[in-house]
Design a protein around this motif. Structure first.
Motif, PDB file in Angstrom:
ATOM      1  N   ALA A   1       0.842  -1.210   0.000  1.00  0.00           N
ATOM      2  CA  ALA A   1       0.000   0.000   0.000  1.00  0.00           C
ATOM      3  C   ALA A   1       0.873   1.255   0.000  1.00  0.00           C
ATOM      4  CB  ALA A   1      -0.941  -0.012   1.199  1.00  0.00           C
ATOM      5  N   ARG A   2       1.978   1.233   0.721  1.00  0.00           N
ATOM      6  CA  ARG A   2       2.901   2.380   0.729  1.00  0.00           C
ATOM      7  C   ARG A   2       3.472   2.617  -0.674  1.00  0.00           C
ATOM      8  NH1 ARG A   2       4.827   4.859   4.737  1.00  0.00           N
ATOM      9  NH2 ARG A   2       6.955   5.006   3.929  1.00  0.00           N
ATOM     10  N   THR A   3       3.852   1.540  -1.337  1.00  0.00           N
ATOM     11  CA  THR A   3       4.386   1.647  -2.697  1.00  0.00           C
ATOM     12  C   THR A   3       3.321   2.192  -3.640  1.00  0.00           C
ATOM     13  OG1 THR A   3       5.919  -0.166  -2.308  1.00  0.00           O
ATOM     14  CG2 THR A   3       5.418   0.354  -4.607  1.00  0.00           C
ATOM     15  N   ASP A   4       2.113   1.664  -3.542  1.00  0.00           N
ATOM     16  CA  ASP A   4       1.009   2.139  -4.392  1.00  0.00           C
ATOM     17  C   ASP A   4       0.717   3.613  -4.128  1.00  0.00           C
ATOM     18  OD1 ASP A   4       0.841  -0.472  -5.315  1.00  0.00           O
ATOM     19  OD2 ASP A   4      -1.009  -0.942  -4.222  1.00  0.00           O
ATOM     20  N   ALA A   5       0.732   4.018  -2.867  1.00  0.00           N
ATOM     21  CA  ALA A   5       0.441   5.403  -2.504  1.00  0.00           C
ATOM     22  C   ALA A   5       1.498   6.361  -3.035  1.00  0.00           C
ATOM     23  CB  ALA A   5       0.327   5.530  -0.991  1.00  0.00           C
TER      24      ALA A   5
ATOM     25  N   ALA B   1      -3.615   9.095   0.443  1.00  0.00           N
ATOM     26  CA  ALA B   1      -3.231   8.151  -0.620  1.00  0.00           C
ATOM     27  C   ALA B   1      -2.911   6.784  -0.035  1.00  0.00           C
ATOM     28  CB  ALA B   1      -2.042   8.696  -1.400  1.00  0.00           C
ATOM     29  N   PHE B   2      -2.235   6.760   1.125  1.00  0.00           N
ATOM     30  CA  PHE B   2      -1.910   5.489   1.753  1.00  0.00           C
ATOM     31  C   PHE B   2      -3.173   4.749   2.172  1.00  0.00           C
ATOM     32  CE2 PHE B   2      -1.404   2.995   5.626  1.00  0.00           C
ATOM     33  CZ  PHE B   2      -0.573   1.992   5.141  1.00  0.00           C
ATOM     34  N   VAL B   3      -4.097   5.440   2.819  1.00  0.00           N
ATOM     35  CA  VAL B   3      -5.327   4.787   3.274  1.00  0.00           C
ATOM     36  C   VAL B   3      -6.122   4.266   2.086  1.00  0.00           C
ATOM     37  CG1 VAL B   3      -7.526   5.109   4.469  1.00  0.00           C
ATOM     38  CG2 VAL B   3      -5.434   6.053   5.450  1.00  0.00           C
TER      39      VAL B   3
END
Length: 195
Positions: free
Chosen positions: A13-17, A27-29
């Motif tokens: 999720a961090r990478t996607d955000a 963006a992270f959430v």
């Protein structure tokens, strides 16, 4: 969900955000909810159980003191948001801060917050609710009671993941004490408070 699987979800999720624009916390959430929503109800419940365990493991006075310095004060609710935000930073920062909270004086967001006079670094309330948002999406309902009802059945009535021993308590408003216990954070947030 084992601990490695949990951290893989967070890191993905961090990478996607990082690939999106806008507020990094939002963006992270969003990325985390997306990640969880493509799994199963069981996986989401297991994620929440692991999340609660990790959030409870850092329910300690020394980390609360760190949050108090970073946030310019920190209520019980704000400390819950801080611990969620700490988990959102990923395994490395979580483990480092759990071992020695003063290491957060080296976190780029904390350094920037101190320089800007901001009190929001690492506090992220919405991370606490990512599992319920994903569960709601799978159920195609706006009723989050279903998630919490199912979670209670999954792990027992609101299992308490908060430790009974928070470590040694101390006065967060005692500048000398804060300098002694958290010298890096105290230097960032207390030494320049009057500048």
């Amino acid at each position: 969900m084992n601990i490695d699987e949990f951290w893989t979800v967070i890191e993905t999720a961090r990478t996607d955000a990082a690939l999106t624009s806008g507020n990094p916390d939002d963006a992270f959430v969003s990325a985390l909810v997306e990640r969880l929503a493509v799994t199963s109800k069981q996986t989401i419940l297991e994620y929440q159980q692991r999340f609660d365990q990790l959030r409870g493991a850092v329910y300690r006075w020394d980390l609360w003191a760190a949050a108090y310095l970073i946030g310019g004060g920190c209520s019980d609710d704000a400390f819950m948001d801080f611990r969620a935000g700490l988990i959102a930073q990923g395994r490395e920062w979580y483990d480092r801060a759990a071992t020695a909270p003063d290491v957060l004086a080296q976190h780029p967001d904390v350094i920037a917050a101190a320089a800007e006079g901001s009190d929001e670094a690492l506090f992220n309330e919405t991370v606490n609710y990512a599992a319920s948002y994903a569960y709601e999406r799978i159920n195609e309902t706006e009723d989050d009671c279903t998630f919490y009802d199912d979670y209670d059945r999954f792990c027992g009535p609101r299992a308490n993941h908060e430790p009974t021993d928070m470590g040694e308590g101390f006065d967060f408003d005692n500048t000398s004490e804060m300098h002694a216990r958290l010298p890096g954070l105290a230097q960032l947030f207390l030494d320049h408070a009057d500048d």
